[in-house]
Structure formats: structure tokens, C-alpha cells
Scaffold this active site. Structure first.
Site, PDB file in Angstrom:
ATOM      1  N   MET A  44       0.733  -1.130  -0.141  1.00  0.00           N
ATOM      2  CA  MET A  44       0.000   0.085   0.147  1.00  0.00           C
ATOM      3  C   MET A  44       0.860   1.483   0.126  1.00  0.00           C
ATOM      4  O   MET A  44       0.403   2.184   0.246  1.00  0.00           O
ATOM      5  CB  MET A  44      -0.877   0.053   1.150  1.00  0.00           C
ATOM      6  CG  MET A  44      -1.813  -1.090   1.125  1.00  0.00           C
ATOM      7  SD  MET A  44      -3.375  -0.805   2.058  1.00  0.00           S
ATOM      8  CE  MET A  44      -3.067  -0.630   3.721  1.00  0.00           C
ATOM      9  N   ALA A  46       4.172   3.941   0.889  1.00  0.00           N
ATOM     10  CA  ALA A  46       4.816   4.454   2.196  1.00  0.00           C
ATOM     11  C   ALA A  46       5.832   3.459   2.317  1.00  0.00           C
ATOM     12  O   ALA A  46       6.182   3.089   3.706  1.00  0.00           O
ATOM     13  CB  ALA A  46       3.874   4.915   3.355  1.00  0.00           C
ATOM     14  N   GLY A  50      11.335  -2.811   5.337  1.00  0.00           N
ATOM     15  CA  GLY A  50      10.831  -3.988   5.294  1.00  0.00           C
ATOM     16  C   GLY A  50      10.205  -4.513   4.172  1.00  0.00           C
ATOM     17  O   GLY A  50      10.152  -5.498   3.434  1.00  0.00           O
ATOM     18  N   HIS A  51       9.732  -3.206   3.376  1.00  0.00           N
ATOM     19  CA  HIS A  51       8.962  -3.709   2.084  1.00  0.00           C
ATOM     20  C   HIS A  51      10.371  -4.003   0.961  1.00  0.00           C
ATOM     21  O   HIS A  51      10.200  -4.921  -0.040  1.00  0.00           O
ATOM     22  CB  HIS A  51       8.444  -2.362   1.423  1.00  0.00           C
ATOM     23  CG  HIS A  51       7.049  -1.757   2.253  1.00  0.00           C
ATOM     24  ND1 HIS A  51       7.005  -0.977   2.855  1.00  0.00           N
ATOM     25  CD2 HIS A  51       5.880  -2.927   2.142  1.00  0.00           C
ATOM     26  CE1 HIS A  51       5.476  -0.779   3.262  1.00  0.00           C
ATOM     27  NE2 HIS A  51       4.974  -1.893   2.878  1.00  0.00           N
ATOM     28  N   GLU A 162       6.057 -11.351   7.027  1.00  0.00           N
ATOM     29  CA  GLU A 162       5.622 -12.091   8.325  1.00  0.00           C
ATOM     30  C   GLU A 162       5.015 -11.239   9.402  1.00  0.00           C
ATOM     31  O   GLU A 162       4.568 -11.464  10.479  1.00  0.00           O
ATOM     32  CB  GLU A 162       6.635 -13.046   8.896  1.00  0.00           C
ATOM     33  CG  GLU A 162       6.911 -14.140   7.968  1.00  0.00           C
ATOM     34  CD  GLU A 162       8.071 -15.042   8.444  1.00  0.00           C
ATOM     35  OE1 GLU A 162       8.658 -14.525   9.658  1.00  0.00           O
ATOM     36  OE2 GLU A 162       8.182 -16.122   7.947  1.00  0.00           O
ATOM     37  N   LYS A 163       5.386  -9.716   9.167  1.00  0.00           N
ATOM     38  CA  LYS A 163       4.862  -8.942  10.435  1.00  0.00           C
ATOM     39  C   LYS A 163       3.524  -8.908  10.299  1.00  0.00           C
ATOM     40  O   LYS A 163       2.949  -8.976  11.175  1.00  0.00           O
ATOM     41  CB  LYS A 163       5.599  -7.523   9.807  1.00  0.00           C
ATOM     42  CG  LYS A 163       4.452  -6.338  10.048  1.00  0.00           C
ATOM     43  CD  LYS A 163       4.741  -5.823  11.185  1.00  0.00           C
ATOM     44  CE  LYS A 163       4.176  -4.487  11.507  1.00  0.00           C
ATOM     45  NZ  LYS A 163       2.661  -4.397  10.900  1.00  0.00           N
ATOM     46  N   ASP A 164       2.841  -9.043   9.077  1.00  0.00           N
ATOM     47  CA  ASP A 164       1.355  -9.243   9.048  1.00  0.00           C
ATOM     48  C   ASP A 164       0.908 -10.693   8.966  1.00  0.00           C
ATOM     49  O   ASP A 164       0.619 -11.133   7.897  1.00  0.00           O
ATOM     50  CB  ASP A 164       0.700  -8.671   7.758  1.00  0.00           C
ATOM     51  CG  ASP A 164       1.001  -7.106   7.895  1.00  0.00           C
ATOM     52  OD1 ASP A 164       0.510  -6.481   8.960  1.00  0.00           O
ATOM     53  OD2 ASP A 164       1.817  -6.414   7.030  1.00  0.00           O
ATOM     54  N   GLN A 167      -2.545 -12.182   7.815  1.00  0.00           N
ATOM     55  CA  GLN A 167      -2.602 -11.819   6.633  1.00  0.00           C
ATOM     56  C   GLN A 167      -1.839 -13.042   5.665  1.00  0.00           C
ATOM     57  O   GLN A 167      -2.480 -13.424   4.601  1.00  0.00           O
ATOM     58  CB  GLN A 167      -2.197 -10.285   6.256  1.00  0.00           C
ATOM     59  CG  GLN A 167      -2.044 -10.129   4.858  1.00  0.00           C
ATOM     60  CD  GLN A 167      -1.869  -8.685   4.681  1.00  0.00           C
ATOM     61  OE1 GLN A 167      -2.733  -7.858   4.427  1.00  0.00           O
ATOM     62  NE2 GLN A 167      -0.505  -8.595   4.288  1.00  0.00           N
TER      63      GLN A 167
HETATM   64  O1  PAF Z   1      -0.034  -5.419   3.640  1.00  0.00           O
HETATM   65  C1  PAF Z   1      -0.546  -4.639   2.875  1.00  0.00           C
HETATM   66  O2  PAF Z   1       0.036  -3.842   2.795  1.00  0.00           O
HETATM   67  C2  PAF Z   1      -1.797  -4.905   2.192  1.00  0.00           C
HETATM   68  O3  PAF Z   1      -2.757  -5.421   3.171  1.00  0.00           O
HETATM   69  C3  PAF Z   1      -1.989  -5.736   1.008  1.00  0.00           C
HETATM   70  C4  PAF Z   1      -1.293  -6.987   1.138  1.00  0.00           C
HETATM   71  C5  PAF Z   1      -1.175  -4.710   0.000  1.00  0.00           C
HETATM   72  C6  PAF Z   1      -3.275  -5.726   0.432  1.00  0.00           C
HETATM   73  O4  PAF Z   1      -3.886  -4.427   0.309  1.00  0.00           O
END
Ligand code: PAF
Length: 298
Positions: A44, A46, A50-51, A162-164, A167
Site C-alpha cells: 500500500m 509508504a 521491510g518492503h 511475516e509482520k502481518d 494476513q
Molecule cells: O499488507 C498490505 O500492505 C496490504 O494488506 C496488501 C497485502 C497490499 C493488500 O492491500
């Protein structure tokens, strides 16, 4: 539509920016026709380190890399932070260029949810536990957008942090149930010096809150050590809760010890059985909700 962006890149070359599903599918189709595999990192925006570590993982596992940036309205409830969620397109593109990402997919809401769109993806059960109790809409919005992004990007591999953790399990289950031919890879959580998991929402923290925020990881880490030597989960969870409140957190949504795959709660009144479990926590620091998790072995 495709366009090259003009950003002051220190290293690497600017990624190709693609804003339409059709253009993305053409690009991915061309790569696949040339025998190249595609790794995908949905975000998403920002972006933080980590990304970028997820992008690096995608690059290790595929010849080409696509990163999407889309602040997905379907995963925010009314009153949540959709409007204020940080948006930093220029900086994100510069970071992705430096990381060697090939294409950045920047769809509009209309591209992701064409007019009159009414099809959702619901991963029942897993979506209704833990964070799903506090954010009942959340994983349905995530599964729906990720399924659509997978159809747009058609990757061979997709990387999620893995932070989420919940998810990640929801996505793994969706991929299994719907038969997406995509290998899902979990990327290790990147942490600041005090253990705070890197997250775009950390930008919301005031200086004082940032100072206190490391307590979430510290509490989970201490709990994991105690659980690994046989302390009762009920006692350990209560102690973690108390540590967070003492550190200045406003409230704790949950500290939960669960099976790492099903996310089912493990018994509270008996020491953890030998093996691996996951300890997850969610707590409010002022107006910011932080989540984190840690593996526990016994
Ligand atoms: O983890 C995120 O940034 C969001 O939940 C994702 C997987 C991009 C879905 O909008």
C-alpha cells in the site's frame, strides 16, 4: 498507459510505471513468453526497509519483479485511517528503482474495482480470528484485492511480510483453496534498533509514542522465552499485557498463543507442547494500533 518517471535516482534505473491491468498483463505476458518468471510484492506504499526486503526476496526467486502500490479502500472500515494513510508515490518509486524492481503497478480504484463490481473473496474462519475480531471487514478486503492483483499481475511467486502474520496465512489459504498457481513466500520482519517492527503506520507515532513502541516486541520476546521453558501461557499473556500498559500503551486488543498454521488458540492452562507456535499481539499506542508476532519454539 505506461510512463517513465523522472525521479532523482541515486542507484539503479527507474522502474516502469504501469497504471492499467491490460498494460501490466502485456508486460508480464512478454516476460513469460521469453521464459522469464515473475515475482510480485503487493503493497500500500509508504515503503520502508521491510518492503524493500520483500522486493529483494522476490528478485531472489524470480527473473522479473512487479511491486504494486494501491491503498485498498475495501480493507478500511468507516472511521479508520484510509484518508490519512501515508501516500508517498515519488519516494516509493525512487526506492523501488534503487532496489531494482522492474515494474511498479499503480492502479486506480476503478481499475481494481470496475464500476458495479460486486465480487468479494472471503477466506472464512482464518479471517474471523484475532485481528478479524477487531477489524471484521479487514481480511475480506485484503483477500478480495489480493485475488484481483494476482489476476492482474499473474505472478509465479508472491512475497508477503511475516509482520502481518495472519494476513500471510489468509493469503496462503486463499491460494490453496482457489488453486492460484502462485508460490507464496513469507518475508522476515524488519525491526528498528529497539525491536519495533517496521510498518508504514509507525509514521503516525509521536516522539514519545515512538519511544514506548519498542515495548510491544520486548513483551512478545520476553513471553516467547518464558513459554519456551514451560511457563503457563495464561501467566505469560497476562505479564505481556501488564508490560505494555506499564510502557504507556492505551489498551491491548490481544496477546495470543496460536497454532502457526491454523491460528487456533493453544491451551492457556498448560505449558506449550514441544514444537513451534506463534505468539501474536495487537495494542493501541495513543491513536495508533500496532501489531507484531514472534515464533515460539519449545
Ligand atoms: O499488507 C498490505 O500492505 C496490504 O494488506 C496488501 C497485502 C497490499 C493488500 O492491500
Amino acid at each position: 498507459m505506461r510512463d517513465r518517471i523522472k525521479v532523482n535516482f541515486k542507484t539503479g534505473k527507474p522502474p516502469l510505471v504501469v497504471r492499467s491491468r491490460v498494460a501490466l498483463q502485456q508486460q508480464v505476458g512478454a516476460w513469460k513468453a521469453a521464459g522469464e518468471t515473475v515475482g510480485f510484492v503487493p503493497t500500500m506504499g509508504a515503503l520502508h526497509a521491510g518492503h524493500i526486503s520483500l522486493v529483494e526476496k522476490a528478485k531472489e526467486n524470480a527473473a522479473r519483479t512487479v511491486t504494486s502500490i494501491f491503498v485498498n479502500p475495501a480493507q478500511f472500515a468507516p472511521g479508520e485511517d484510509f484518508d490519512t494513510y501515508p501516500r508517498r508515490e515519488e519516494e516509493d518509486l525512487a526506492l523501488l528503482g534503487a532496489a531494482g524492481c522492474d515494474v511498479v503497478y499503480l492502479p486506480t480504484v476503478a481499475e481494481m474495482y470496475p464500476d458495479g463490481s460486486v465480487t468479494d473473496v472471503r477466506v472464512n474462519g482464518l479471517s474471523d480470528l484475532l485481528d478479524g475480531i477487531y477489524r471484521p471487514h479487514f481480511f475480506y478486503g485484503v483477500a478480495t484485492v489480493v485475488a484481483r492483483l494476482f489476476l492482474h499481475a499473474q505472478p509465479d511467486v508472491a512475497v508477503f511480510g511475516e509482520k502481518d502474520y495472519q494476513q500471510l496465512q489468509v493469503i496462503r489459504r486463499m491460494v490453496r483453496d482457489l488453486g492460484f498457481p502462485i508460490r507464496i513466500i513469507g518475508g522476515e520482519t524488519r525491526r528498528d534498533h529497539d525491536g519495533l517492527a517496521q510498518s508504514s503506520r509507525n509514521l503516525y507515532l509521536s516522539t514519545d509514542e515512538r519511544r514506548a513502541a519498542g515495548a510491544l516486541y520486548a513483551a512478545l520476546h520476553r513471553a516467547s522465552v518464558r513459554l519456551s521453558v514451560g511457563a503457563l501461557p495464561a501467566d505469560v499473556r497476562a505479564e505481556a499485557h501488564a508490560l505494555l500498559m506499564a510502557a504507556g500503551f492505551k489498551s491491548v486488543d490481544y496477546i495470543a498463543l496460536v497454532d502457526p498454521d491454523t491460528l487456533a488458540a493453544l491451551p492457556d492452562d498448560a505449558p506449550m507442547a514441544p514444537g513451534t507456535a506463534r505468539l501474536l499481539g495487537a495494542a493501541w499506542l495513543g491513536r495508533t494500533r500496532l501489531i507484531d508476532n514472534i515464533s515460539v519454539s519449545r
